[in-house]
Write a protein that holds these residues in place. Structure first.
Motif, short mmCIF file in Angstrom:
data_model
loop_
_atom_site.label_atom_id
_atom_site.label_comp_id
_atom_site.label_asym_id
_atom_site.label_seq_id
_atom_site.Cartn_x
_atom_site.Cartn_y
_atom_site.Cartn_z
N UNK A 302 0.11 4.24 -8.62
CA UNK A 302 0.38 3.88 -10.02
C UNK A 302 1.32 4.87 -10.68
N UNK A 303 1.18 6.15 -10.35
CA UNK A 303 2.09 7.15 -10.93
C UNK A 303 3.52 6.92 -10.48
N UNK A 304 3.70 6.64 -9.20
CA UNK A 304 5.05 6.40 -8.68
C UNK A 304 5.69 5.20 -9.36
N UNK A 305 4.89 4.16 -9.61
CA UNK A 305 5.41 2.96 -10.27
C UNK A 305 5.73 3.26 -11.73
N UNK A 306 4.86 3.99 -12.41
CA UNK A 306 5.09 4.32 -13.82
C UNK A 306 6.33 5.18 -14.00
N UNK A 307 6.55 6.11 -13.05
CA UNK A 307 7.70 7.01 -13.14
C UNK A 307 8.93 6.46 -12.42
N UNK A 308 8.86 5.21 -11.95
CA UNK A 308 9.99 4.59 -11.25
C UNK A 308 10.47 5.41 -10.05
N UNK A 309 9.53 5.77 -9.20
CA UNK A 309 9.85 6.51 -7.98
C UNK A 309 9.80 5.56 -6.77
N UNK A 310 10.71 5.76 -5.86
CA UNK A 310 10.68 4.97 -4.63
C UNK A 310 9.43 5.31 -3.82
N UNK A 311 8.80 4.27 -3.29
CA UNK A 311 7.60 4.42 -2.49
C UNK A 311 7.88 4.05 -1.04
N UNK A 312 7.23 4.79 -0.14
CA UNK A 312 7.36 4.51 1.29
C UNK A 312 5.95 4.52 1.88
N UNK A 313 5.50 3.36 2.35
CA UNK A 313 4.12 3.22 2.82
C UNK A 313 4.04 3.47 4.32
N UNK A 314 2.96 4.16 4.72
CA UNK A 314 2.82 4.53 6.13
C UNK A 314 1.45 4.14 6.68
N UNK A 315 1.45 3.81 7.97
CA UNK A 315 0.23 3.43 8.67
C UNK A 315 0.35 3.93 10.10
N UNK A 316 -0.64 3.63 10.93
CA UNK A 316 -0.62 4.06 12.33
C UNK A 316 -1.49 3.12 13.15
N UNK A 317 -1.36 3.21 14.46
CA UNK A 317 -2.19 2.40 15.35
C UNK A 317 -3.66 2.75 15.16
N UNK A 318 -3.93 4.03 14.96
CA UNK A 318 -5.30 4.48 14.75
C UNK A 318 -5.89 3.87 13.48
N UNK A 319 -5.12 3.86 12.39
CA UNK A 319 -5.57 3.24 11.14
C UNK A 319 -5.76 1.74 11.33
N UNK A 320 -4.82 1.11 12.02
CA UNK A 320 -4.89 -0.34 12.26
C UNK A 320 -6.16 -0.71 13.02
N UNK A 321 -6.52 0.10 14.01
CA UNK A 321 -7.67 -0.23 14.85
C UNK A 321 -9.01 0.14 14.21
#
Length: 393
Positions: A302-321
């Motif tokens: 929410x802070x990134x959106x309020x301050x108009x900052x670019x967001x980059x989302x990350x995940x992994x095989x471990x998180x997926x499983x």
């Protein structure tokens, strides 16, 4: 004065954050009595080292439902008492809400901090079936009972809803738009949007460029123990994440710093990020002056959106499983906001978006953060004004 006492009720001990987020100090300063009813002993056998800041206000801890009923009777008359539930409306609270209904307590709830949710998929359905337990079956049956009770009028729903964004009500629990239409609706903001209003324009904490990671304390979060949620292994998660941060820093020529989750107590004494700087309770300020922001599915985006900052989302095989919902939430965030999702355990360049998706960000604000009426107001002021108003007789 519309109400002379506010009773907050929750099945987790009082924390400093809840004390702040529900304006308890402001309510007391406005001359309204408050009590915090801690009913956690009715729901959980263990606390799992949860924070207990009950010293902050007048807290009553209950060990039985009979004690709760006695307390309700004791605070009568109830016409000028407001019960604010800080619990999800689902089967777990069936017995408690029967009691609220019996005494016709005036019930309020905050529906805010909602996020865009992904659709259910076959993997999560399979995992739910595989992980069936007696407690889950009991909760399911109670949920069916509370839905039927709500529909036939035997279970009291909320009289007042404080809602942040047009989709805020969806975070309350098993309610629908018809339930919302029957309540008195007061528009507020999400917690993070309020913090944005209060903290925007803050001085820089770090005097050089940096990339910010919004930490979730994923492998070690105490709620995973409290609610029996599966999690990833810390021995795999942190090494993979740090290797990814190394590549991010090499590609962009600036350090990654960590905005720690409030419950990440082990970060204070142990180094999980290979010497990278870790900051507590300064996420808004850090976001405002960051170059861009890395995240999984934390509400702090929410802070990134309020301050108009670019967001980059990350995940992994471990998180997926292991915690597939986190993966799907992250992917859904990326899709909703027009950002990219990257597997941080794969050795690929960081494909950060080049331009801010302005329309997507504004759509998110309207749905989940604020409204035209409150975008320049603090929710605490809206809440106090509501409590102090007089009803026409």
């Amino acid at each position: 004065m519309r109400f002379n006492k506010i009773i907050y009720i929750r099945y987790i001990p009082l924390t400093a954050k809840v004390y702040k987020d529900f304006y308890m100090d402001e309510v007391e300063k406005a001359g309204i009595d408050i009590e915090y009813w801690d009913v956690s002993a009715l729901f959980f056998k263990h606390s799992y080292d949860q924070e207990d800041s009950s010293f902050l206000t007048n807290t009553i801890k209950f060990d039985t439902y009979d004690e709760v009923e006695e307390a309700i009777v004791k605070v009568q008359p109830l016409a000028d008492k407001l019960f604010v539930s800080i619990m999800t409306f689902e089967g777990r609270v069936l017995k408690l809400y029967k009691m609220f209904t019996k005494y016709n307590c005036i019930l309020a709830v905050f529906g805010r901090n909602m996020l865009p949710l992904p659709a259910q998929n076959s993997k999560s359905i399979y995992c739910s079936i595989r992980n069936i337990s007696f407690e889950k079956v009991k909760r399911f049956l109670n949920t069916r009972s509370i839905i039927r009770g709500k529909e036939n009028g035997r279970i009291k729903l909320y009289d007042i809803m404080f809602l942040g964004g047009t989709e805020g009500w969806k975070g309350i629990g098993i309610i629908n738009e018809n339930d919302v239409s029957k309540a008195e609706v007061i528009k507020v903001n999400s917690d993070d949007y309020d913090n944005f209003l209060m903290l925007k324009g803050s001085k820089r904490i770090i005097d050089h460029d940096y990339i910010l990671f919004l930490d979730e304390y994923l492998p070690l979060h105490p709620d995973t123990l409290l609610f029996g949620i599966k999690n990833v292994s810390e021995k795999q998660y942190y090494p993979e994440l740090n290797k990814y941060f190394d590549r991010v820093e090499e590609q962009f020529g600036m350090p990654v710093i960590i905005a720690a989750h409030p419950k990440a107590v082990r970060y204070k004494n142990e180094d999980f990020f290979n010497g990278r700087k870790v900051f507590f309770e300064q996420t808004s300020q850090l976001t405002e002056h960051s170059y861009f922001v890395l995240a999984h599915d934390t509400t702090s985006i929410n802070y990134a959106i309020s301050f108009n900052k670019r967001l980059h989302f990350i995940t992994s095989k471990n998180i997926y499983n292991e915690i597939n919902m986190v993966h799907r939430n992250s992917a859904n965030f990326a899709d909703f906001l027009g950002c990219n999702l990257q597997w941080f355990d794969k050795n690929n360049p960081i494909n950060l978006i080049e331009e801010l998706p302005v329309e997507n960000y504004q759509k998110y604000r309207n749905k989940f953060q604020t409204s035209c009426e409150t975008e320049n107001k603090l929710s605490k002021d809206v809440f106090i004004d509501f409590l102090k108003q007089y009803l026409a007789r």
